[in-house]
Design an enzyme around this catalytic site. Structure first.
Site, PDB file in Angstrom:
ATOM      1  N   HIS A   1       1.158   1.165  15.932  1.00 25.92           N
ATOM      2  CA  HIS A   1      -0.052   0.956  15.125  1.00 25.92           C
ATOM      3  C   HIS A   1      -1.199   0.369  15.941  1.00 25.92           C
ATOM      4  CE1 HIS A   1       2.483   1.972  11.830  1.00 25.92           C
ATOM      5  NE2 HIS A   1       3.197   0.878  11.926  1.00 25.92           N
TER       6      HIS A   1
ATOM      7  N   GLU B   1       0.846  -1.185   0.000  1.00 29.42           N
ATOM      8  CA  GLU B   1       0.000   0.000   0.000  1.00 29.42           C
ATOM      9  C   GLU B   1       0.877   1.229   0.000  1.00 29.42           C
ATOM     10  OE1 GLU B   1      -3.835  -1.125   2.708  1.00 29.42           O
ATOM     11  OE2 GLU B   1      -2.645   0.577   3.396  1.00 29.42           O
TER      12      GLU B   1
ATOM     13  N   ARG C   1     -16.308  -7.537  14.156  1.00 31.22           N
ATOM     14  CA  ARG C   1     -16.543  -7.877  15.563  1.00 31.22           C
ATOM     15  C   ARG C   1     -16.802  -6.606  16.354  1.00 31.22           C
ATOM     16  NH1 ARG C   1     -11.908  -5.563  17.283  1.00 31.22           N
ATOM     17  NH2 ARG C   1     -10.133  -5.739  15.899  1.00 31.22           N
TER      18      ARG C   1
END
Ligand code: ADP
Length: 503
Positions: A238, A203, A295
């Protein structure tokens, strides 16, 4: 509000298992806790109506054992399983095994978990739904040569990411062509170890974006609504540390654009139950699809605080086949909510885990304070699991009030015996950039470390965090001695419990 579910098993531990038990108790749904040998005295075990030992401390043999959990559900007569977050919550084989065993999985269908668990497949679905995404590959990358070619096309810096990624694992930033081969090697081996699959994709790396995500609810009757956004840009490695809702960046048109994009992503995967679509947002306010989490999220309480919707109850109602019963325009937001994740970690030593016995605990109270905790005084935080011990959530009429309230609540919060992220949160609440709402995903790295210490990987804090610690320590009063755990005290956590191990 009644529910059709009579008894559920909670395939999790810690604060999230406690959170689910609380919703069930209000609904009149009975709860079955599962626990490992390291968790005999854990709060969720003490609070549930029933508890079943499922194995030794390592998660592989307990909280990650599909077989043992499904067997515990069968043996206890539970009709449904709530997976919480982490552990088996995004494992399609678990959802499928539940279904095959005649148990309701409180979450999306296995096909949606499977699709979104593969990040390249998720990118393909988002593209089909016309949702913008970070430039990069739509398929896993094969050889190093192919990776070099694609990286040059995308333009450095690039992010190497695990196709089956999660929790920030298997992710590597590469600034120039020479760094690519070693990053590919590392990311592949980390991905193989963490997810059993070395596949990676590339990415474009966005410099200092914001992480903003949209909370969704979808029922089995084809209705999808979004419950607004959460700003989760305060991260380390992160991983999120502080979340808030709304985001200081969004206005109504951008919120609607992102909310509708998220609903399209969900529809493209025939999504059901609670889910979150994560976006990166650039300084130019353009947003890019990042991934979908299938979730309940750790940070769901900030959404609950501003919408008044109990998301765990909604999850149970949806799983029981009920209709949402409201439309998008019925969703109202009021005020501002902030959550601080309280980890048993040392913020002055690179957030190193700090397990051990909690010898003193005093939690904040007063108006609009919520402490979603999985621990108690005298409890020993085990070394085996995620060190999140509690989440402190506050609500205010506006962001300024929420920050002041959080600062006040953090000042009241005292944990003795282990190190926690409390002083870090104090420092962030005082930081002028945070107060101004000017945050991005590199906030912690750039504001709470200096170059020297970043280079050798150690995160020693700058003056502001030291000052905050001083203030914090000065504010501390001697904590009362820990209460001796008596059986009566333990029993008080478990009204109506059948199991008599503790009496
Ligand atoms: P995981 O599933 O492992 O949590 P995500 O894809 O959700 O990984 O990304 C987690 C965080 O990593 C993001 O919130 C952001 O801070 C950072 N990140 C991921 N992809 C990029 C990117 N392309 N550019 C910049 N930062 C990124």
């Amino acid at each position: 509000m009644g529910t059709l579910l009579r008894k559920i098993l909670i395939a999790n531990r810690g604060e999230i298992a406690v959170r689910i038990i609380r919703a069930c108790r209000e609904l009149g749904t009975r709860t079955v806790a599962v626990y490992s040998e390291a968790d005999r005295e854990a709060l969720h075990v003490l609070m549930a109506d029933e508890a079943r030992l499922i194995g030794p401390p390592p998660a592989q043999e307990s909280y990650l054992s599909i077989e043992r959990i499904v067997e515990a559900a069968r043996a206890s007569g539970a009709e449904a399983i709530h997976p919480g977050y982490g552990f088996l919550s995004e494992n399609p084989a678990f959802a499928e095994t539940c279904r095959a065993a005649g148990l309701i999985f409180i979450g999306p269908p296995p096909s949606a978990i499977l699709a979104m668990g593969d990040k390249t497949e998720a990118r393909r679905l988002a593209a089909k739904a016309g949702v913008p995404m970070v430039p990069g590959t739509m398929d896993p990358v094969g050889t190093d040569e192919e990776a070099q070619r694609i990286a040059r096309e995308i333009g450095f810096p690039v992010m190497v990411k695990a196709v089956k990624g999660g929790g920030g694992k298997g992710m590597r930033l590469v600034r120039d062509p020479t760094g690519l081969a070693p990053a590919l090697r590392l990311a592949r081996s980390e991905a193989k170890a963490a997810f059993g699959d070395p596949a990676i994709y590339l990415e474009k790396y966005l410099e200092a974006p914001r992480h903003i995500e949209i909370q969704l609810l979808a029922d089995t009757h084809g209705h999808v609504v979004y419950l607004g956004e959460r700003e989760c840009s305060i991260q380390r490695r992160h991983q999120k540390l502080i979340e808030e809702s709304p985001s200081p960046l969004l206005d109504e048109p951008l919120r609607r654009a992102m909310g509708e994009a998220a609903c399209r992503v969900a529809a493209s995967a025939a999504y059901v139950n609670a889910g979150t679509v994560e976006f990166l947002v650039g300084g130019d306010r353009r947003f890019y699809f990042l991934e979908m989490n299938t979730r309940l999220q750790v940070e769901h309480p900030v959404t609950e605080m501003v919408t008044g919707i109990d998301m765990v109850k909604e999850q149970l109602r949806i799983a029981a086949g009920e209709k949402l019963g409201y439309e998008q325009e019925d969703i109202r937001r009021l005020g501002w909510a902030i959550e601080c994740r309280i980890y048993a970690e040392d913020p002055f030593n690179n957030f190193l885990p700090s397990p051990g016995r909690i010898t003193g605990l005093s939690v904040p109270g007063g108006p609009w304070i919520r402490d979603d905790s999985g621990v108690y005084e005298g409890y020993e935080v085990p070394i085996y699991y995620d060190p999140l011990i509690s989440k402190l959530i506050v609500w205010g009429r506006d962001r300024e009030e929420a920050i002041r309230r959080m600062t006040r609540a953090l000042g009241e919060y005292q944990v003795r015996g282990i190190k926690t992220t409390l002083p870090f949160h104090q420092a962030v609440m005082l930081h002028p950039d945070f107060v101004a709402g000017s945050v991005h995903t590199h906030f912690v790295e750039t504001k709470f470390t200096n170059e020297e210490t970043t280079r050798d990987g150690r995160h020693e804090q700058i003056a502001i965090i030291a000052a905050a610690l001083h203030a914090y320590q000065r504010a501390q009063r001697p904590a009362p001695p820990p209460a001796p755990p008596s059986s009566a005290w333990r029993a008080s956590f478990r009204p109506g419990r059948e199991d008599s191990r503790w009496s």
